[in-house]
Design a protein around this motif. Structure first.
Motif, mmCIF file in Angstrom:
data_model
loop_
_atom_site.group_PDB
_atom_site.id
_atom_site.type_symbol
_atom_site.label_atom_id
_atom_site.label_comp_id
_atom_site.label_asym_id
_atom_site.label_seq_id
_atom_site.Cartn_x
_atom_site.Cartn_y
_atom_site.Cartn_z
ATOM 1 N N ILE A 232 0.961 -1.100 0.247
ATOM 2 C CA ILE A 232 -0.033 0.108 -0.108
ATOM 3 C C ILE A 232 0.885 1.156 -0.005
ATOM 4 N N ASP B 13 -4.077 0.284 -2.496
ATOM 5 C CA ASP B 13 -4.659 1.514 -1.996
ATOM 6 C C ASP B 13 -3.789 2.510 -1.116
ATOM 7 N N THR B 14 -4.435 3.277 -0.720
ATOM 8 C CA THR B 14 -3.486 4.765 -0.234
ATOM 9 C C THR B 14 -4.098 5.061 1.179
ATOM 10 N N MET B 15 -3.169 5.018 2.224
ATOM 11 C CA MET B 15 -3.637 5.461 3.296
ATOM 12 C C MET B 15 -3.194 6.874 3.635
ATOM 13 N N TRP C 278 -3.814 -3.809 6.043
ATOM 14 C CA TRP C 278 -4.800 -2.768 5.740
ATOM 15 C C TRP C 278 -5.454 -2.793 4.303
ATOM 16 N N GLY C 279 -6.482 -2.415 3.869
ATOM 17 C CA GLY C 279 -7.225 -2.241 2.542
ATOM 18 C C GLY C 279 -6.884 -3.460 1.549
ATOM 19 N N LYS C 280 -6.728 -2.959 0.194
ATOM 20 C CA LYS C 280 -6.341 -3.788 -0.835
ATOM 21 C C LYS C 280 -5.194 -3.391 -1.482
ATOM 22 N N ASP C 281 -4.611 -4.377 -2.380
ATOM 23 C CA ASP C 281 -3.253 -4.066 -2.828
ATOM 24 C C ASP C 281 -3.360 -2.777 -3.945
#
Length: 73
Positions: free
Chosen positions: A12, A33-35, A28-31
């Motif tokens: 990520i 994704d931006t946090m 966290w999230g999916k491949d």
């Protein structure tokens, strides 16, 4: 080891509060994704040494101060 019990561990992008970005691996999230971080080590008082304000929620701080004001601490 049991099969299919581990979470998906993928890459990520993390965006700090000052706009800097870096890639890391996380569950966290999916491949891809931006946090976006609201607080990070460059802005949080615990890391920067800034002063911290005590918030009085529901009068708890003022009740504490009035209850123990005579102890002289």
């Amino acid at each position: 080891m049991k099969a299919n019990i581990h979470p998906d561990y993928h890459t990520i992008k993390v965006v700090m509060t000052d706009g800097t970005e870096y890639l890391t691996r996380s569950t966290w999230g999916k491949d891809g994704d931006t946090m976006n971080l609201d607080i990070d080590p460059s802005t949080h008082p615990a890391w920067t040494g800034g002063s911290q304000q005590l918030t009085d929620r529901g009068g708890r701080v003022s009740k504490f101060k009035s209850r123990f004001a005579n102890l002289g601490i």
